[in-house]
Design a protein around this motif. Structure first.
Motif, short mmCIF file in Angstrom:
data_model
loop_
_atom_site.label_atom_id
_atom_site.label_comp_id
_atom_site.label_asym_id
_atom_site.label_seq_id
_atom_site.Cartn_x
_atom_site.Cartn_y
_atom_site.Cartn_z
N ARG A 116 -42.93 67.24 129.61
CA ARG A 116 -42.82 65.91 130.42
C ARG A 116 -44.09 65.14 129.64
O ARG A 116 -43.91 63.92 129.40
CB ARG A 116 -43.25 65.93 131.60
CG ARG A 116 -42.08 66.46 132.38
CD ARG A 116 -42.16 66.63 133.80
NE ARG A 116 -42.71 65.42 134.40
CZ ARG A 116 -42.13 64.53 135.31
NH1 ARG A 116 -40.66 64.69 135.04
NH2 ARG A 116 -42.31 63.39 135.59
N GLY A 149 -44.49 63.03 125.26
CA GLY A 149 -44.21 61.75 124.82
C GLY A 149 -43.00 61.52 123.52
O GLY A 149 -43.08 60.55 123.05
N ASN A 150 -42.55 62.77 123.46
CA ASN A 150 -41.25 62.65 122.45
C ASN A 150 -39.98 62.77 123.28
O ASN A 150 -39.63 63.36 124.08
CB ASN A 150 -41.30 64.24 121.89
CG ASN A 150 -40.21 64.12 120.85
OD1 ASN A 150 -39.44 63.28 120.72
ND2 ASN A 150 -40.33 65.26 119.98
N ARG A 151 -39.29 61.25 122.86
CA ARG A 151 -38.14 60.90 123.58
C ARG A 151 -37.01 61.85 123.33
O ARG A 151 -35.94 62.02 124.17
CB ARG A 151 -37.71 59.66 123.25
CG ARG A 151 -38.71 58.42 123.47
CD ARG A 151 -37.82 57.02 123.22
NE ARG A 151 -38.94 56.13 124.00
CZ ARG A 151 -38.65 54.94 123.20
NH1 ARG A 151 -37.73 54.33 122.76
NH2 ARG A 151 -39.51 53.89 123.80
N ARG A 152 -36.94 62.46 122.33
CA ARG A 152 -35.96 63.71 121.81
C ARG A 152 -36.32 65.02 122.43
O ARG A 152 -35.40 65.90 122.47
CB ARG A 152 -36.12 63.94 120.41
CG ARG A 152 -35.57 62.57 119.55
CD ARG A 152 -35.38 62.87 118.13
NE ARG A 152 -34.65 63.72 117.84
CZ ARG A 152 -34.29 64.13 116.56
NH1 ARG A 152 -35.37 63.35 115.41
NH2 ARG A 152 -33.52 64.82 116.26
N ARG A 185 -37.14 66.29 126.14
CA ARG A 185 -37.35 65.80 127.60
C ARG A 185 -36.78 67.25 128.27
O ARG A 185 -35.59 67.64 127.98
CB ARG A 185 -36.99 64.60 128.13
CG ARG A 185 -35.30 64.45 127.93
CD ARG A 185 -34.91 63.00 128.02
NE ARG A 185 -35.03 62.63 129.51
CZ ARG A 185 -34.12 62.65 130.56
NH1 ARG A 185 -32.84 63.10 130.26
NH2 ARG A 185 -34.38 62.16 131.54
N ASP A 220 -34.94 61.60 137.53
CA ASP A 220 -34.85 61.65 135.94
C ASP A 220 -33.25 61.68 135.47
O ASP A 220 -33.15 61.68 134.38
CB ASP A 220 -35.65 62.26 135.17
CG ASP A 220 -37.12 62.15 135.56
OD1 ASP A 220 -37.42 61.00 135.91
OD2 ASP A 220 -37.98 62.94 135.37
#
Length: 271
Positions: free
Chosen positions: A112, A115-118, A120, A152
C-alpha cells in the motif's frame, strides 16, 4: 569423446535425481537461485517469484521473506530487482501458511505504501491476509482490512439482480469465490455494519447470501454454506435455504430488523 560426454550427462542426471529425492522443492529452488548468482546470471522477477512460491508451498515463510529481501539488496555490486505483486502475494501466502500473521500485515502495508500504481493489493492479497488474521484470531484487524478492501473496490461482494419469480430486483452478497475465512469476515462485517451510522445495506429487503452449490468442489458440496450458517447461528440470526436454489442462504428483512433492535437494545442497556 562422445562417450565421455554421455557419461558426464548421466552423472548430472543422477545427481539431479538424488537431489530431487532428498531435498524439498523449496530447497531445490533456493539452491538453483544461489547457483544462478554464482554463475553470474541475474535472476529476474519471474525467477524470484517462482522461488518464493516454492517456499510458500511448504510454509517456509522465513526463507520466502529472505528471498524477497534479497531482491532489494545492493551488496556485492548487485543491481536491485524491485519485487512485483506476484512476489509479495506469494510471500504473504507463505506467512499465512506459517502462522506469521504480523509479517503478512507488514507486507500488505509495504504494498500500500509503495506508491506504485501498477502494484496495489488485489483479491489474492486480501484473501491470503484475511485467512492469516482469522486463523490467528485477529478479528478486529481482519475486519478493518476487509473494509479497506471494500473502499478500494478490491472486493466487490454486492450484487443487484432480478429475482427468479416476479422479476423484482434483489440484493445479494456473492461469496461463492471467497475462501471460508474471507466469507466469515464479509458476512460478519456486513451484518455488524447495520449497527453503525453507515451500514453496507438496509433492512427493507431480504438479504441473499450466495455461497454456491459446490458443483466445482471435489465432494460436490459447498464448503461455504455450513460456515456461514454456523456464523449466523452464533449471531442468533435466523436464516433459511430456498428449495429451488441450495446455493443461497436467505435472511428475511424482518429477521434483520429484529437483529438490529436486539443489538441496539443491548447497547442501550450497557450504557
Amino acid at each position: 569423446n562422445q562417450a565421455e560426454k554421455r557419461r558426464k550427462r548421466q552423472e548430472k542426471m543422477g545427481v539431479a535425481r538424488v537431489a530431487k529425492s532428498s531435498l524439498q522443492w523449496w530447497e531445490v529452488a533456493l539452491s538453483l537461485l544461489r547457483r544462478m548468482k554464482e554463475d553470474g546470471l541475474k535472476p529476474d522477477k519471474q525467477v524470484y517469484s517462482s522461488v518464493i512460491s516454492a517456499c510458500e508451498s511448504d510454509g517456509q515463510w522465513q526463507r520466502a521473506l529472505g528471498v524477497l529481501r534479497s531482491m532489494s539488496a545492493t551488496t556485492g555490486g548487485e543491481i536491485p530487482t524491485p519485487p512485483n505483486l506476484f512476489c509479495f502475494n506469494s510471500a504473504i501466502a507463505a506467512c499465512q501458511k506459517g502462522g506469521a500473521w504480523l509479517e503478512a500485515v507488514e507486507l500488505y502495508e509495504r504494498i500500500r505504501a509503495s506508491g506504485n500504481r501498477r502494484m496495489r493489493p488485489n483479491f489474492v492479497t486480501i484473501n491470503s491476509l484475511l485467512i492469516a488474521l482469522e486463523e490467528a484470531g485477529q478479528r478486529e484487524m481482519a475486519e478493518s482490512i476487509y473494509k479497506e478492501a471494500l473502499h478500494d473496490d478490491i472486493l466487490l461482494p454486492w450484487r443487484a439482480r432480478s429475482g427468479e419469480t416476479h422479476g423484482e430486483w434483489i440484493r445479494a452478497m456473492d461469496l461463492h469465490q471467497f475462501s471460508m475465512p474471507l466469507a466469515k469476515v464479509a458476512v460478519r462485517t456486513a451484518l455488524e455494519s447495520l449497527l453503525t451510522p453507515r451500514p453496507q445495506f438496509t433492512v427493507d429487503k431480504d438479504l441473499i447470501i450466495i455461497v454456491g452449490k459446490g458443483n466445482r468442489s471435489e465432494t460436490g458440496e459447498t464448503a461455504l454454506r455450513p460456515v456461514v450458517q454456523e456464523l449466523l447461528d452464533d449471531m442468533a440470526i435466523p436464516s433459511h435455504i430456498p428449495e429451488k436454489n441450495s446455493g443461497r442462504i436467505i435472511i428475511s428483512a424482518s429477521d434483520l430488523s429484529d437483529y438490529v433492535q436486539r443489538m441496539s437494545w443491548r447497547g442501550d442497556e450497557s450504557v
